[in-house]
Write an enzyme that holds these catalytic residues in place. Structure first.
Site, PDB file in Angstrom:
ATOM      1  N   HIS A  50     -11.118  -2.121   4.573  1.00 24.00           N
ATOM      2  CA  HIS A  50     -10.903  -1.757   5.976  1.00 24.00           C
ATOM      3  C   HIS A  50     -11.525  -0.421   6.365  1.00 24.00           C
ATOM      4  O   HIS A  50     -11.405  -0.003   7.506  1.00 24.00           O
ATOM      5  CB  HIS A  50      -9.393  -1.725   6.240  1.00 24.00           C
ATOM      6  CG  HIS A  50      -8.732  -0.669   5.385  1.00 24.00           C
ATOM      7  ND1 HIS A  50      -8.635  -0.760   4.004  1.00 24.00           N
ATOM      8  CD2 HIS A  50      -8.168   0.513   5.704  1.00 24.00           C
ATOM      9  CE1 HIS A  50      -8.037   0.310   3.535  1.00 24.00           C
ATOM     10  NE2 HIS A  50      -7.743   1.101   4.545  1.00 24.00           N
ATOM     11  N   ASP A  51     -12.155   0.264   5.413  1.00 26.54           N
ATOM     12  CA  ASP A  51     -12.783   1.563   5.707  1.00 26.54           C
ATOM     13  C   ASP A  51     -14.300   1.481   5.686  1.00 26.54           C
ATOM     14  O   ASP A  51     -14.974   2.507   5.851  1.00 26.54           O
ATOM     15  CB  ASP A  51     -12.380   2.596   4.637  1.00 26.54           C
ATOM     16  CG  ASP A  51     -10.900   2.894   4.642  1.00 26.54           C
ATOM     17  OD1 ASP A  51     -10.285   2.816   5.717  1.00 26.54           O
ATOM     18  OD2 ASP A  51     -10.357   3.214   3.565  1.00 26.54           O
ATOM     19  N   ASP A  80      -2.904   4.709  -2.181  1.00 27.06           N
ATOM     20  CA  ASP A  80      -3.868   5.312  -1.265  1.00 27.06           C
ATOM     21  C   ASP A  80      -4.254   6.736  -1.666  1.00 27.06           C
ATOM     22  O   ASP A  80      -3.393   7.513  -2.110  1.00 27.06           O
ATOM     23  CB  ASP A  80      -3.209   5.348   0.130  1.00 27.06           C
ATOM     24  CG  ASP A  80      -4.124   5.870   1.208  1.00 27.06           C
ATOM     25  OD1 ASP A  80      -5.096   5.183   1.527  1.00 27.06           O
ATOM     26  OD2 ASP A  80      -3.861   6.980   1.733  1.00 27.06           O
ATOM     27  N   GLU A 100      -6.709   4.047  -5.259  1.00 26.68           N
ATOM     28  CA  GLU A 100      -7.939   4.358  -4.525  1.00 26.68           C
ATOM     29  C   GLU A 100      -8.465   5.672  -5.076  1.00 26.68           C
ATOM     30  O   GLU A 100      -7.883   6.726  -4.831  1.00 26.68           O
ATOM     31  CB  GLU A 100      -7.651   4.492  -3.023  1.00 26.68           C
ATOM     32  CG  GLU A 100      -8.948   4.583  -2.240  1.00 26.68           C
ATOM     33  CD  GLU A 100      -8.782   5.141  -0.833  1.00 26.68           C
ATOM     34  OE1 GLU A 100      -9.635   4.867   0.011  1.00 26.68           O
ATOM     35  OE2 GLU A 100      -7.809   5.876  -0.582  1.00 26.68           O
ATOM     36  N   ASP A 123       0.864  -1.185   0.000  1.00 26.56           N
ATOM     37  CA  ASP A 123       0.000   0.000   0.000  1.00 26.56           C
ATOM     38  C   ASP A 123       0.902   1.236   0.000  1.00 26.56           C
ATOM     39  O   ASP A 123       1.742   1.389   0.894  1.00 26.56           O
ATOM     40  CB  ASP A 123      -0.844  -0.049   1.294  1.00 26.56           C
ATOM     41  CG  ASP A 123      -2.156   0.688   1.182  1.00 26.56           C
ATOM     42  OD1 ASP A 123      -2.159   1.757   0.559  1.00 26.56           O
ATOM     43  OD2 ASP A 123      -3.153   0.203   1.731  1.00 26.56           O
TER      44      ASP A 123
HETATM   45  C1  NOJ Z   1      -7.699   5.686   2.658  1.00 31.26           C
HETATM   46  C2  NOJ Z   1      -7.350   4.524   3.536  1.00 31.26           C
HETATM   47  O1  NOJ Z   1      -7.964   3.371   3.022  1.00 31.26           O
HETATM   48  C3  NOJ Z   1      -7.805   4.882   4.914  1.00 31.26           C
HETATM   49  O2  NOJ Z   1      -7.781   3.806   5.809  1.00 31.26           O
HETATM   50  C4  NOJ Z   1      -6.951   6.019   5.407  1.00 31.26           C
HETATM   51  O3  NOJ Z   1      -7.426   6.462   6.653  1.00 31.26           O
HETATM   52  C5  NOJ Z   1      -6.983   7.194   4.424  1.00 31.26           C
HETATM   53  N1  NOJ Z   1      -6.883   6.800   3.054  1.00 31.26           N
HETATM   54  C6  NOJ Z   1      -5.843   8.122   4.707  1.00 31.26           C
HETATM   55  O4  NOJ Z   1      -4.637   7.539   4.328  1.00 31.26           O
END
Ligand code: NOJ
Length: 553
Positions: free
Chosen positions: A333-334, A203, A260, A101
């Site tokens: 994970h979010d 990310d 992302e 990542d």
């Molecule tokens: C996206 C990530 O998936 C998340 O977990 C993170 O808090 C934010 N970007 C900031 O890096």
């Protein structure tokens, strides 16, 4: 798409691991790299060909690793570089790639780059982050609200200036306009390529380009601020940076890249993942954001219908039909667990998990399974906000209170959306702490681990895990599911999600009842051969609640 032109990452399944929560081999309460190595055979048996690890670099862990203090190291809580090399070697033996990542929009405020940058206005790294003077009254340069809540600017006494952070104050945004910054980031990615990684997830990449002028946005909350996402995501010029990234790092390696890309609309996908795009795939979030159509604010959820879910998924399928490729994903994970996110709250969770799996493994694109999804893991609901670790849950809770919601109401939003829902320890068996750790886990284990766990499900042919394995095998044996064209069927039906995948003369049809009521199947489906069904006694013309079926056309 001709089957012979498919790349390895288009034919495989990716599994996402949140290392902190996967498997602890030391009793520290935190998962580690050796814990991942220990479970590689479990993943192999699931048909996984690549593992995306959320960040494992040294980090103060304000945002669990998304605040990196050293881009070329391993956080001691996860182990050593030798453990990482062992993980790569053991994965290689099983034909599994490790995907890192890259958190390149921001670093940690404890990164030596930032410590130097903040020390004065004229040090060699003074321009590595985004510094601005305050307004004449001393307030922040703009009214932008960070994604985790509160101002996106923090004042630094040493420089007498503010720095920008799209996320937490501990995550200062890097200045991509500075070529030295870009080169340092590219060097770090090349370092991991030399270690033998099989790809990168990049990310928050839609935030790296900032607008040329920094202006206040229209306030969208009682705090008078304006959410930064709508003001800075996907700013014109961003693709120039990413083409350079591709040229200097990715090109010529047999890896995949997945960005992302919150904020990239389906109609823009070709520029990102098409033939001349910048990444192999991007995560496009329209389907995940359905309950948050009004922006990322949890206390303003919106209703959505199945026809909308089908439409947004079909839009991104259509946008990449002849040019491009995307992941298929319903968890990470979010996000809340998919059985809570996409189904009626009273839905049977095992049936819902199988229904979701059927869509996940038969849509066009590379399926990404998030740890525990293959077990049918569910959301948690802890009593007080103090029990939550997730930084954004705290920010969203505070925001809801400021907007006038009661504590109970604010907790309901947290219960639904909290990122901790997906971060609870992996449920390996029914022993103490679900077999995750012999110590005290860093986050509470979901209480349902006594029944929802890998060991149990491995023994049970009707479990969610067995369903995943069955579909994963079916996918690898039926080329239509990787190379075939996608067509949405019954677009307006509010109970059934149906689509076909066709390759030359062969066609498979997926039909899933998303509702908790029976659904009648239109005639054109009832004369087809049932190849796979989540119910043991399927009826030709009727789907039971949450029933999932694959038909041969
Ligand atoms: C996206 C990530 O998936 C998340 O977990 C993170 O808090 C934010 N970007 C900031 O890096």
């Amino acid at each position: 798409m001709a089957a012979e032109n498919l790349k390895w990452w288009q034919k495989t399944i990716v599994y996402q691991i949140y290392p902190k929560s996967f498997a602890d081999t030391t009793g520290s309460g935190t998962g580690d790299l050796n814990g991942i190595t220990k479970h590689l055979d479990y993943l192999k048996n699931l048909g996984v060909g690549a593992i995306w690890l959320t960040p494992i670099y040294p980090s103060p862990m304000v945002d669990n690793g998304y605040d990196i203090s050293d881009y070329m190291g391993i956080d001691p809580s996860y182990g050593t570089m030798a453990d990482f090399e062992k993980l790569i070697a053991e994965s290689d033996k099983r034909n599994i790639k490790i995907v890192m990542d890259l958190v390149y929009n921001h670093s940690s405020d404890k990164n030596s780059w930032f410590l130097e940058s903040k020390s004065s206005k004229n040090n060699p790294k003074a321009d590595w982050y985004i510094w601005r003077d305050g307004k004449p009254d001393g307030s922040a340069p703009t009214n932008w609200r960070s994604i985790f809540g509160g101002s996106a600017w923090t004042y630094c006494e040493e420089r007498k200036q503010f720095y920008l952070h799209t996320f937490a104050p501990a995550q200062p945004d890097l200045n991509w306009e500075n070529p030295e910054v870009r080169q340092a980031l590219f060097d770090a990615a090349n370092f991991w390529l030399d270690k033998g990684v099989g790809g990168f997830r990049i990310d928050a990449i839609t935030y790296i380009k900032k607008p040329s002028e920094f202006k206040d946005g229209k306030p969208d909350g009682k705090d008078g601020m304006s959410g930064i996402h709508n003001l800075t995501a996907n700013t014109a010029g961003i693709l120039d940076f990413l083409h350079e990234f591709k040229q200097k790092v990715f090109i010529g390696h047999d890896i995949f890249t997945v960005g992302e890309a919150n904020g990239v609309a389906p109609e823009d996908l070709n520029k990102w993942v098409g033939k001349d795009g910048v990444f192999d795939m991007v995560f496009e979030f329209s389907h995940m954001n359905l309950p948050l159509k009004n922006g990322e604010i949890w206390c303003r959820p919106t209703e959505w219908k199945l026809s909308e879910l089908k439409k947004v998924l079909s839009d991104s399928q259509a946008a990449t039909k002849n040019n491009g490729w995307c992941p298929v994903f319903f968890e990470n994970h979010d996000q809340p667990r998919s059985v809570n996110h996409f189904f009626d709250k009273n839905a049977d969770k095992i049936k819902a998990a199988k229904a979701m799996a059927t869509i996940l493994l038969t849509l066009r694109g590379t399926p990404f399974i998030y740890e525990g999804q293959e077990l049918g893991c569910t959301n948690v609901a802890w009593n007080s906000i103090e029990q939550y670790n997730d930084i954004s849950s705290h920010g969203q809770y505070d925001f809801a209170i400021k907007e006038g919601f009661t504590k109970e109401q604010a907790m309901e939003f947290v219960h639904f959306f909290s990122r901790d829902n997906a971060r609870t320890p992996m449920q390996w068996n029914d022993s103490k702490n679900a077999g995750f750790s012999t110590g005290t886990p860093w986050l509470f284990v979901n209480e349902n681990y006594k029944t929802v766990n890998a060991e149990n499900e491995e023994k049970n042919p009707d479990s969610v895990l067995s369903w995943y394995k069955k579909l994963s095998k079916f996918r690898s044996e039926n080329l239509e599911l990787t190379a075939g064209d996608y067509k949405l069927l019954l677009p307006d039906d509010e109970k059934i999600f149906a689509f076909s995948r066709s390759l030359e003369k062969n066609s498979l049809i997926t039909v899933v009842n998303f509702s908790t009521e029976p659904a009648e199947l239109p005639k054109e489906f009832s004369n087809k051969k049932i190849l796979i069904d989540s119910e043991s006694q399927p009826e030709k013309n009727l789907l039971k609640p949450l029933e999932a079926r694959i038909l041969r056309n």
